[in-house]
Design a protein around this motif. Structure first.
Motif, mmCIF file in Angstrom:
data_model
loop_
_atom_site.group_PDB
_atom_site.id
_atom_site.type_symbol
_atom_site.label_atom_id
_atom_site.label_comp_id
_atom_site.label_asym_id
_atom_site.label_seq_id
_atom_site.Cartn_x
_atom_site.Cartn_y
_atom_site.Cartn_z
ATOM 1 N N TRP A 95 27.969 -28.959 -10.144
ATOM 2 C CA TRP A 95 29.324 -29.452 -10.428
ATOM 3 C C TRP A 95 29.374 -30.179 -11.767
ATOM 4 C CZ3 TRP A 95 33.232 -30.958 -6.239
ATOM 5 C CH2 TRP A 95 33.133 -30.102 -5.145
ATOM 6 N N ARG A 152 26.260 -29.781 5.174
ATOM 7 C CA ARG A 152 27.002 -29.750 3.917
ATOM 8 C C ARG A 152 28.420 -30.273 4.122
ATOM 9 N NH1 ARG A 152 23.876 -27.295 0.180
ATOM 10 N NH2 ARG A 152 25.596 -27.173 -1.308
ATOM 11 N N PHE A 154 32.690 -30.323 2.527
ATOM 12 C CA PHE A 154 33.747 -29.710 1.725
ATOM 13 C C PHE A 154 34.620 -30.851 1.211
ATOM 14 C CE2 PHE A 154 37.509 -27.219 0.720
ATOM 15 C CZ PHE A 154 36.983 -25.996 0.302
ATOM 16 N N ASP A 165 37.296 -29.552 -7.660
ATOM 17 C CA ASP A 165 36.638 -29.899 -6.407
ATOM 18 C C ASP A 165 36.072 -28.647 -5.749
ATOM 19 O OD1 ASP A 165 38.968 -28.683 -5.372
ATOM 20 O OD2 ASP A 165 39.997 -30.623 -5.251
ATOM 21 N N SER A 166 35.935 -28.666 -4.437
ATOM 22 C CA SER A 166 35.330 -27.524 -3.747
ATOM 23 C C SER A 166 36.101 -26.226 -3.975
ATOM 24 C CB SER A 166 35.239 -27.810 -2.240
ATOM 25 O OG SER A 166 34.224 -28.762 -1.968
ATOM 26 N N HIS A 169 34.855 -24.151 -6.770
ATOM 27 C CA HIS A 169 33.479 -23.656 -6.663
ATOM 28 C C HIS A 169 33.302 -22.701 -5.488
ATOM 29 C CE1 HIS A 169 31.775 -26.449 -9.690
ATOM 30 N NE2 HIS A 169 32.742 -27.264 -9.283
ATOM 31 N N GLY A 176 31.334 -23.638 -2.472
ATOM 32 C CA GLY A 176 32.093 -24.847 -2.781
ATOM 33 C C GLY A 176 31.659 -26.081 -2.027
ATOM 34 N N THR A 177 30.641 -25.970 -1.195
ATOM 35 C CA THR A 177 30.197 -27.117 -0.406
ATOM 36 C C THR A 177 29.096 -27.885 -1.129
ATOM 37 O OG1 THR A 177 28.541 -25.844 0.822
ATOM 38 C CG2 THR A 177 30.772 -25.929 1.725
#
Length: 259
Positions: A95, A152, A154, A165-166, A169, A176-177
């Motif tokens: 990230w 994980r 979210f 944010d997630s 991704h 995205g986590t």
């Protein structure tokens, strides 16, 4: 033919300012108050330094909960203690190379999607997100249902239209986590400007127990109580000195006895 004689007797003890002021009990209580106050004051700061970490948030992705430039206090926690609705500080190399602040909306095993009827949906339940900016939808774009892997998280920003944010991704290998182990701390309060403790994310209560607030309130009370005791105990000497001086002035103003 003896005349009247006027005799002035000097006060014993050498007058004001020649001995300890106030009563002996008062002096002891004053010293005890100062000592206890120092313990509480310094102990509160030491406790806070161990439990909390300060951060300055550089972006507006968490507005209105946290604005750009706000200074926050985040409680050091293990990632395993994170629950839905928590605002966390984490660091994930995919990230950014710096700590980031986002809100956890789903944990391992949850399904999450957005946005039917303008609402975030977790495990099939619509979430009331009272912390979002007024009159704004839960997301600016829809995303398909994501199943969060075990261990994980979210995460979304409260300013959904201005948050990386997630959702940004979703095509990453982790979907995205973020790993729970990436979490360094959970945000408790915004301390500058003084917004106070974060709002409780009650919309997540139907899905499970929320996190309890950290000990920031207790720490603040200890520091304030310590300061009051130090100031109060330290003020005893000057107050007692003034009281003794006033008594001495009244005594000297009384007419001398006649013999």
């Amino acid at each position: 033919m003896g005349g009247d004689s006027m005799t002035h007797t000097a006060p014993r003890g050498g007058g004001p300012g020649t001995g300890p002021v106030g009563s002996r009990t008062g002096q002891r209580l004053s010293g005890l108050a100062v000592a206890l106050g120092l313990v509480l004051f310094l102990g509160g700061f030491a406790w806070g330094a161990v439990v909390y970490r300060p951060y300055t948030v550089p972006t507006s992705s968490m507005t209105p909960t946290i604005d750009a430039g706000d200074r926050i206090l985040a409680q050091r926690i293990d990632g395993g203690a994170v629950r839905r609705g928590d605002v966390v500080v984490f660091k994930d190399a995919t990230w950014a190379n710096a700590p980031m602040v986002k809100r956890v909306v789903a944990v391992g095993g949850d399904t999450v999607s957005c946005c039917q009827d303008g609402k975030l949906r977790v495990n099939g339940k619509e979430i009331e997100e009272t912390y979002l900016p007024a009159d704004t939808p839960a997301g600016t774009s829809n995303f398909p249902t994501v199943t969060v892997p075990k261990g994980r998280l979210f995460l979304l920003g409260d300013e959904r239209g201005n948050s990386v944010d997630s959702t940004a991704h979703l095509t990453d290998a982790a979907g995205g986590t973020v790993a729970r182990s990436a979490v360094d701390a959970r945000v408790d309060a915004v301390v500058w400007p003084m917004k106070g403790m974060l709002e409780r994310p009650t919309g997540f209560e139907p899905l499970g127990t929320l996190s309890s607030p950290g000990p920031l309130g207790t720490i603040t009370l200890l520091v304030i109580a310590g300061a009051v005791l130090v100031l109060g105990g330290g003020a005893y000497g000057p107050i007692a000195k003034r009281t003794d001086a006033a008594r001495a002035r009244r005594a000297s103003a009384e007419p001398a006895g006649v013999r």
